[in-house]
Enzyme design. Structure first.
Site, short mmCIF file in Angstrom:
data_model
loop_
_atom_site.label_atom_id
_atom_site.label_comp_id
_atom_site.label_asym_id
_atom_site.label_seq_id
_atom_site.Cartn_x
_atom_site.Cartn_y
_atom_site.Cartn_z
N ILE A 106 0.96 -1.21 -0.07
CA ILE A 106 -0.19 -0.13 -0.11
C ILE A 106 0.89 1.36 -0.10
O ILE A 106 2.09 1.28 0.45
CB ILE A 106 -1.00 0.20 0.99
N CYS A 107 0.34 2.19 -0.80
CA CYS A 107 0.93 3.74 -0.64
C CYS A 107 2.27 3.58 -1.55
O CYS A 107 2.50 3.44 -2.56
CB CYS A 107 1.05 4.10 0.74
N HIS A 108 3.50 3.64 -0.44
CA HIS A 108 4.84 3.62 -1.23
C HIS A 108 5.36 2.12 -1.22
O HIS A 108 6.33 1.65 -1.48
CB HIS A 108 5.67 4.54 -0.40
N GLY A 109 4.57 1.11 -0.41
CA GLY A 109 4.86 -0.07 -0.38
C GLY A 109 5.31 -0.79 -1.78
O GLY A 109 6.24 -1.62 -1.78
N TRP B 20 7.22 0.09 -3.91
CA TRP B 20 8.55 0.37 -4.33
C TRP B 20 9.24 -1.14 -4.12
O TRP B 20 10.17 -1.33 -4.79
CB TRP B 20 9.03 1.32 -3.30
#
Length: 166
Positions: A98-101, A103
């Protein structure tokens, strides 16, 4: 109870960690907090949480969640974390970010040709890694679930728990 890993490093988003952590318990799973090392990590808010185990020592898992915040930038630098993420994916277990995960998924080489989403600022990273970015709150592609941010946590966990139940 089946164990589900949740990755942690400094500057994690506490909402994207705590919501999945307690939802997993509520659904009858055992969350296993996995860090770069087995030590305490600090959230963006200042909250601290102890990782029970280092990524290199993680037990067998039925799935894995990667919360956002700035933590994924630290996690993606760890060969042990990337090996764990690839192992879970390779075993055909649900993987959520989730979100920047996402990456971490980019660095693990797991987004090419996959429908994914994430925080808007990592869209270029996902597309440059071959991901098929979707402008949606939550995207499910096989056993991979990605979400854009905290507002998407209820739908993200509903999708992830659905994959765990088969």
């Amino acid at each position: 109870m089946e164990r589900i890993g949740i990755l942690l490093a400094d500057l994690f988003d506490e909402r994207e960690f705590l919501y999945p952590y307690y939802r997993l318990w509520e659904a009858g799973y055992t969350p296993v907090v996995i860090g770069l090392e087995a030590e305490a990590y600090r959230a963006k808010s200042g909250l601290t949480w102890e990782a029970e185990v280092a990524a290199r020592e993680a037990p067998p898992l039925a799935g894995l969640i990667i919360p956002g915040g700035f933590a994924p930038d630290y996690l993606r630098r760890s060969p042990e974390v990337l090996a764990l993420v690839r192992k879970v994916a390779g075993e055909g277990k649900p993987l959520g970010a989730i979100c920047h995960g996402p990456w971490v998924l980019v660095s693990a080489g797991l987004v090419r040709g996959r429908r994914v989403t994430g925080f808007f600022s990592i869209r270029d990273d996902l597309e440059n890694a071959g991901g098929l970015y979707q402008e949606e709150g939550v995207v499910v592609d096989g056993l991979l679930v990605t979400a854009q941010g905290p507002k998407d946590l209820p739908a993200f966990m509903k999708a992830f728990l659905g994959l765990l139940k088969g």
